[in-house]
Design an enzyme around this catalytic site. Structure first.
Site, PDB file in Angstrom:
ATOM      1  N   SER A   1       1.002  -1.295   0.071  1.00  0.00           N
ATOM      2  CA  SER A   1       0.165   0.233  -0.161  1.00  0.00           C
ATOM      3  C   SER A   1       0.813   1.259  -0.144  1.00  0.00           C
ATOM      4  O   SER A   1       2.035   1.244   0.648  1.00  0.00           O
ATOM      5  CB  SER A   1      -0.947   0.122   1.075  1.00  0.00           C
TER       6      SER A   1
HETATM    7  N1  SAH Z   1      -0.655  -4.827   4.079  1.00  0.00           N
HETATM    8  C1  SAH Z   1       0.023  -5.171   2.728  1.00  0.00           C
HETATM    9  C2  SAH Z   1      -0.751  -4.790   1.766  1.00  0.00           C
HETATM   10  C3  SAH Z   1      -0.983  -5.975   0.678  1.00  0.00           C
HETATM   11  S1  SAH Z   1      -2.174  -5.716  -0.580  1.00  0.00           S
HETATM   12  C4  SAH Z   1       1.448  -4.352   2.717  1.00  0.00           C
HETATM   13  O1  SAH Z   1       1.701  -3.771   3.831  1.00  0.00           O
HETATM   14  O2  SAH Z   1       2.281  -4.781   1.872  1.00  0.00           O
HETATM   15  C5  SAH Z   1      -3.401  -6.836   0.015  1.00  0.00           C
HETATM   16  C6  SAH Z   1      -3.238  -8.118   0.064  1.00  0.00           C
HETATM   17  O3  SAH Z   1      -4.329  -8.714   0.646  1.00  0.00           O
HETATM   18  C7  SAH Z   1      -2.493  -8.847  -0.929  1.00  0.00           C
HETATM   19  O4  SAH Z   1      -1.405  -9.299  -0.666  1.00  0.00           O
HETATM   20  C8  SAH Z   1      -3.502  -9.959  -1.080  1.00  0.00           C
HETATM   21  O5  SAH Z   1      -3.018 -11.417  -1.390  1.00  0.00           O
HETATM   22  C9  SAH Z   1      -3.996 -10.183   0.120  1.00  0.00           C
HETATM   23  N2  SAH Z   1      -5.473 -10.615   0.298  1.00  0.00           N
HETATM   24  C10 SAH Z   1      -6.486 -10.339  -0.604  1.00  0.00           C
HETATM   25  N3  SAH Z   1      -7.637 -11.231  -0.250  1.00  0.00           N
HETATM   26  C11 SAH Z   1      -7.389 -11.669   1.017  1.00  0.00           C
HETATM   27  C12 SAH Z   1      -7.973 -12.758   1.960  1.00  0.00           C
HETATM   28  N4  SAH Z   1      -9.292 -12.876   1.521  1.00  0.00           N
HETATM   29  N5  SAH Z   1      -7.328 -13.018   2.847  1.00  0.00           N
HETATM   30  C13 SAH Z   1      -5.720 -12.643   3.358  1.00  0.00           C
HETATM   31  N6  SAH Z   1      -5.317 -11.829   2.586  1.00  0.00           N
HETATM   32  C14 SAH Z   1      -6.144 -11.510   1.301  1.00  0.00           C
END
Ligand code: SAH
Length: 224
Positions: free
Chosen positions: A73
């Protein structure tokens, strides 16, 4: 609090620190007022969570690719969600969407006891490795589907979702403590940030904030 990471990590030079300072100043200008969050993000090398090729850009206020078609993000979004979450030391916090592990590390630096769920096994493993290397032992990473939450460790003081949900995840609401807060971006192509407070067993208060664009919150796990 000043945090000391282990020595077994990529370099964090004065140049990185200078770029980080500028990024933090820009977050403050964009309305992030919480000094604990600004200080945590100033201490945390974001370039540890990105591929080497992106190192030069790690301190721009932008999202980046982290593999498996997912993104880390934008720093402003991390600060914004964390500010709505109002994390206090020792609180039990659940994150959905570990991704790179950066948001989980910010929560750890705020002295929360962090649980973080990721559905992509490859991202889960990478994030776990860097967090362990950084001695952030107060983060527990799990491979799983965030729609289910983490019932075996519920209830949580705070829950943060870092992927776009097409509806408010019911299981997450019921895994909150009374008085607990859920921060979740809700919507399909774009999302509005929701802050949901659990007032009693059955009563919840909803507040809706700005618009953001997240990768979608999907169902099930992806192995390998
Ligand atoms: N918090 C992260 C942002 C990652 S983007 C950071 O600091 O880098 C969002 C993430 O959510 C992705 O890696 C995606 O694979 C995950 N995601 C999407 N749906 C999900 C679910 N149902 N359960 C767990 N993770 C999920």
């Amino acid at each position: 609090m000043t945090f000391h990471f282990s020595n077994n990590l990529p370099a964090d030079t004065y140049r990185h620190k200078g770029m980080r300072r500028k990024l933090i100043d820009s977050l403050a200008e964009k309305g992030i007022k919480d000094e604990r969050i600004l200080s945590a993000m100033e201490q945390l090398p974001r370039h540890f969570f990105l591929e080497k090729a992106f190192e030069e850009m790690a301190y721009e206020d932008k999202p980046f690719q982290i593999g498996s078609q997912q993104t880390i993000s934008q720093p402003f979004t991390v600060a914004y969600q964390t500010q709505l979450l109002n994390v206090k030391p020792k609180e039990k916090v659940l994150e959905i969407g570990t991704g790179s592990g950066y948001q989980a590390a910010v929560l750890a630096l705020l002295e929360a006891r962090v649980f973080s769920i990721e559905r992509h096994e490859s991202l889960h493993k990478k994030a776990k490795a860097i967090l362990n290397k950084m001695n952030l032992g107060n983060v527990r990473c799990r491979l799983g589907d965030g729609w289910k939450g983490l019932p075996e460790f519920a209830p949580f003081d705070k829950i943060i979702v870092t992927a776009g949900a097409d509806a408010i995840p019911k299981n997450l609401k019921t895994q909150l403590k009374i008085g607990g807060i859920l921060v979740v971006p809700v919507g399909t192509t774009a999302q509005r940030m929701y802050k949901i407070v659990r007032l009693s067993k059955d009563e919840f208060e909803e507040e809706v904030f700005h618009q953001f664009k997240f990768v979608p919150m999907l169902k099930g796990i992806v192995k390998g």
